[in-house]
Design an enzyme around this catalytic site. Sequence first.
Site, PDB file in Angstrom:
ATOM      1  N   ALA A  67       0.800  -1.105  -0.008  1.00  0.00           N
ATOM      2  CA  ALA A  67      -0.049  -0.267   0.012  1.00  0.00           C
ATOM      3  C   ALA A  67       1.066   1.270   0.057  1.00  0.00           C
ATOM      4  CB  ALA A  67      -0.983  -0.167   1.208  1.00  0.00           C
ATOM      5  N   GLY A 112       0.770  -5.183   1.143  1.00  0.00           N
ATOM      6  CA  GLY A 112      -0.541  -5.011   0.099  1.00  0.00           C
ATOM      7  C   GLY A 112      -0.170  -6.040  -1.336  1.00  0.00           C
ATOM      8  N   GLU A 115      -0.564  -9.420  -0.628  1.00  0.00           N
ATOM      9  CA  GLU A 115      -1.893  -9.578  -0.289  1.00  0.00           C
ATOM     10  C   GLU A 115      -2.824  -9.559  -1.619  1.00  0.00           C
ATOM     11  OE1 GLU A 115      -1.781  -6.427   2.777  1.00  0.00           O
ATOM     12  OE2 GLU A 115      -2.807  -7.683   3.847  1.00  0.00           O
ATOM     13  N   GLU A 135       4.660  -5.051   7.217  1.00  0.00           N
ATOM     14  CA  GLU A 135       3.625  -4.305   8.107  1.00  0.00           C
ATOM     15  C   GLU A 135       4.341  -4.304   9.545  1.00  0.00           C
ATOM     16  OE1 GLU A 135       2.792  -6.433   6.094  1.00  0.00           O
ATOM     17  OE2 GLU A 135       1.104  -5.781   4.742  1.00  0.00           O
TER      18      GLU A 135
END
Length: 261
Positions: A67, A112, A115, A135
């Site tokens: 992200a 992300g 993911e 993260e």
Amino acid sequence: MKEYNNAIVEIENGTAVVTLNRPQALNALNDELMSEINDIFTDLNQDNSVKVIILTGAGEKSFVAGADIKEMKDLNADEGRRWAEKGETTFLKIEQCEKPVIAAINGFALGGGCEIAMACDIRIAAENAKFGQPEVGLGIIPGFGGTQRMSRLVGRGMAKYLIYTANMIKADEAYRIGLVQKVVPLASLLEEAKSLAQTIIKKSQTAVCFAKDAINRGAEMSMANAMAYEAYIFGMCFGGEDQTEGMNAFVTKAKPNFTGK
Ligand code: CO8
């Protein structure tokens, strides 16, 4: 085909190649790109000319580096939750898309990025691919489904090892733990993904879509309910033309000509 600020969509021979394209940020997912992915998958799901979707990143260095940290860094708790929910909804759209989605992972698949790859059905990695959930090193946890999909794909112990340490692993290790299904040279990554797409396209699309649905929904159910659901879907196959075509072709030693009906 629609134009997007952060993605390119090309459709050829029944395969849509979606290239996430923010090279200046190693294809990190910002809010706009997330909205675009949502739109793209809504459109491709409804496009009858598309049988299989390939998701990849622009350039040779990165699939998706996570992200967008610069966009995320000043969020408050409420905004953070909403951002996570937007990502989760977007990735669910990929997971629940009726067509098979292949992730062609060219380089970094972090946070992300890992993911979104896990929301796809099948993952092919280039030899330079690197996976990780960094993260906890940023003071957050995976928030786009990573804690759940990682555990389900590689088991809780390995998921905890990767998430607690934030360690990056290379493509060969990702293959060893079952996070990816194939590792290929970077130069042939897209060609391999397209060839896999063609292998799938030659089969009954109805049956492939039913199989995806049975696997995904079944994973959320008890074994007994999942088996009952499988039997129901199995029965549905007999309501279409592809089952007759496939089985008659076997008996008459011909090649099946599936119509997806
Ligand atoms: N977000 C924003 N910009 C990024 C990101 C990112 N995730 N990754 C790279 N970039 C940018 C860099 O800032 C840099 O930009 P600039 O040139 O303007 O400084 C450019 O891309 C190139 O990157 P580097 O210079 O860092 O390239 P390196 O080859 O030196 O390093 C790495 C490559 C190792 C991939 C490094 O860029 C890196 O560590 N990136 C961050 C990886 C990361 O931590 N990802 C996880 C993000 S968190 C996340 O994904 C959480 C998901 C759930 C969110 C829940 C919502 C609340």
